[in-house]
Design an enzyme around this catalytic site. Structure first.
Site, short mmCIF file in Angstrom:
data_model
loop_
_atom_site.label_atom_id
_atom_site.label_comp_id
_atom_site.label_asym_id
_atom_site.label_seq_id
_atom_site.Cartn_x
_atom_site.Cartn_y
_atom_site.Cartn_z
N SER A 48 6.47 11.76 -4.48
CA SER A 48 5.07 11.89 -4.88
C SER A 48 4.33 12.77 -3.88
CB SER A 48 4.41 10.52 -4.96
OG SER A 48 3.01 10.63 -5.15
N LYS B 90 0.60 4.26 -8.68
CA LYS B 90 0.85 5.55 -9.31
C LYS B 90 2.26 5.62 -9.90
CE LYS B 90 2.06 10.27 -8.49
NZ LYS B 90 2.13 11.46 -7.62
N HIS C 27 -4.29 -1.79 -6.55
CA HIS C 27 -3.70 -0.49 -6.88
C HIS C 27 -4.84 0.47 -7.17
CE1 HIS C 27 0.23 -2.14 -7.03
NE2 HIS C 27 0.20 -2.60 -8.26
N THR C 28 -4.74 1.69 -6.68
CA THR C 28 -5.68 2.74 -7.05
C THR C 28 -4.91 3.81 -7.81
OG1 THR C 28 -7.04 2.35 -5.09
CG2 THR C 28 -7.31 4.45 -6.20
N LYS D 173 3.28 10.22 -0.46
CA LYS D 173 2.38 10.78 0.57
C LYS D 173 3.09 11.70 1.56
CE LYS D 173 -1.52 7.68 0.33
NZ LYS D 173 -2.58 6.99 1.10
N LEU D 174 4.08 12.43 1.07
CA LEU D 174 4.73 13.42 1.93
C LEU D 174 3.72 14.46 2.39
CD1 LEU D 174 7.48 14.47 3.06
CD2 LEU D 174 7.65 15.87 0.98
N ASP E 30 0.82 -1.22 0.00
CA ASP E 30 0.00 0.00 0.00
C ASP E 30 0.85 1.27 0.00
OD1 ASP E 30 -2.38 -1.67 0.39
OD2 ASP E 30 -1.70 -1.84 2.47
N ASN F 41 -5.04 -10.17 -4.62
CA ASN F 41 -5.19 -9.79 -3.22
C ASN F 41 -4.63 -8.41 -2.91
OD1 ASN F 41 -2.69 -10.92 -3.83
ND2 ASN F 41 -2.27 -11.50 -1.72
N ALA F 42 -3.83 -7.87 -3.79
CA ALA F 42 -3.21 -6.57 -3.54
C ALA F 42 -3.67 -5.58 -4.60
CB ALA F 42 -1.69 -6.69 -3.58
N GLY G 105 -11.23 -2.76 1.74
CA GLY G 105 -11.85 -1.67 2.47
C GLY G 105 -11.46 -1.63 3.93
#
Length: 430
Positions: free
Chosen positions: A413, A18, A41-42, A331-332, A13, A38-39, A302
């Site tokens: 990112s 991206k 990506h969004t 996600k800085l 995660d 099972n893993a 979820g």
């Protein structure tokens, strides 16, 4: 280096989707090499959200070839459902731009049912699987009884292979007091699926070798994270495959010398889904704040993710076990506004300071993080696209992370959008 491997440097995660999508613009081929559906990506592209689980991120880019390697476990129905869903979103997917290794192991309904039975049997034995049949399918692969994609092309020998598989599974079911699976029903299902799946079948090792010799750039896309590796992760709270970078070779049939640059992906903080040790976990308001800001919920399940401070010890360990050349820090922006930020720089175990996470489950549960406090920043980093856009203190944080993990930051990112990426070193040109 002509080729690049992307691996998660934490517990998954980390934002690999991206980064893979961003890098795939420069690649000719994007190949998955382990894991299953099972893993997730969004990816957010031009305001449109795409959720991938089994398919390589390269399918979202026209003219790129996407490949599912032999190291993946392949659920036929999940594959067809994902193709259908993406097609409705306007993504063109066909055997022209997507190939699947002919020797990939299939996930069948019996695998999903067994996975769920084990996971729900007792909280004491639960390890937090997604109950999608991944582990049982890998067990059958190692046990040399799995059904593979190529088997669907030879219907005459398929009944024997199903009987061999059921010799094992029906024995388990009898022991659990459950009704046995019927070979005829499985044969009927696989026979019906064959015409829809076989057009995608490919001798992947040969295809990739040909493309490599032609000078094509290959991007190897890992799933989950190195800390979930069945050998090098927090066992037994791990996945059922090798998730470290070396698996890119084994899971596609490429030689180890062909994999190229290894790019590790890590968040500016740490998250984990499911059970298992998590030294820097914040079971408090700060942890909840990070989770809410970062929208830390599993793409597929979820489930809320557990959140904590950045653990430099774990990422440094992953840099070594994966041979990572550079990191992509994601996600800085989630850390914007904190007065101070903690970073784990070591552990205390039974009164002694150590510089790595021990392999034993008991010792992992006893480690206590040693923190270094870093001044936070008030100015936003969200949507920054150059170093000049970043607050000075945020730059200091990034530089300190580099020092602590012993690896340079190659990419940064600052939002889910693919354009909000700061390039320090291009992995394809390193």
């Amino acid at each position: 280096m002509a080729n690049v491997v992307v691996v998660g440097a934490q517990w998954g995660d980390e934002g690999k989707g991206k980064i893979v999508d961003w890098l795939s613009e420069q690649a000719d081929i994007v190949a998955r090499f382990q894991g299953g559906h099972n893993a997730g990506h969004t990816l957010v592209i031009n305001g449109e959200t795409y959720k991938l689980a089994l398919l390589p991120s390269g399918v979202l880019r026209p003219s790129k070839l996407a490949v599912i390697g032999n190291g993946v476990v392949f659920d036929p129905q999940a594959f067809l459902d994902e193709v259908e869903r993406l097609t409705k979103q306007g993504v063109a997917i066909s055997p022209e731009n997507l190939r699947v290794a002919e020797n990939v192991t299939l996930i069948l309904p019996l695998h999903r049912e067994l996975d769920a039975l084990r996971e729900n049997a007792s909280k004491a034995t639960s390890i937090g699987t997604t109950q999608r049949g991944i582990g049982p399918a890998y067990e059958d692969k190692v046990g040399r009884r799995a059904i593979r994609l190529m088997d669907l092309a030879d219907i005459d020998t398929l009944p024997h292979k199903i009987e061999r598989l059921l010799t094992h599974h029906n024995a388990l079911r009898r022991g659990l007091g459950l009704s046995e699976f019927e070979a005829g029903a499985i044969l009927k299902e696989l026979t019906a699926l064959a015409p829809r799946l076989l057009p995608y079948a490919e001798t992947v090792w040969r295809l990739l070798d040909i493309k490599r010799r032609e000078g094509k750039r290959i991007l190897f896309e890992g799933a989950q994270g190195a800390l979930l590796d069945v050998d090098h992760g927090t066992y037994p709270y791990v996945t059922s495959s090798n998730t470290v970078a070396a698996q890119a070779a084994t899971g596609t049939g490429m030689g180890p010398g062909s994999v190229g640059y290894v790019l590790g992906i890590c968040k500016a903080y740490t998250t984990r889904v499911g059970q298992g040790p998590f030294p820097t976990e914040l079971d408090n308001e700060i942890g909840r704040k990070i989770g809410e800001r970062g929208r830390e919920f599993g793409t597929n399940t979820g489930r809320p993710r557990r959140c904590g401070w950045f653990d430099a010890v774990l990422v440094r360990q992953t840099v070594r076990t994966c041979g990572i050349h550079g990191l992509a820090l994601t996600k800085l922006d989630i850390l914007d506004g904190f007065d101070s930020i903690e970073v784990c720089v070591g552990y205390m175990l039974d009164g002694k300071e150590i510089d790595h996470l021990p392999a034993g489950e008991g010792a992992q549960a006893r480690v206590v993080p040693i923190y270094e406090t870093i001044e936070g920043w008030k100015e936003p980093t969200a949507n920054a696209r150059s170093w000049a856009d970043l607050p000075a203190q945020a730059v200091k944080y990034v530089r300190r992370v580099e020092e602590l993990v012993g690896c340079p930051i190659a990419l940064l990112s600052t939002s889910p959008e693919r354009e909000d990426t700061i390039l320090v070193q291009n992995p394809f040109e390193a």
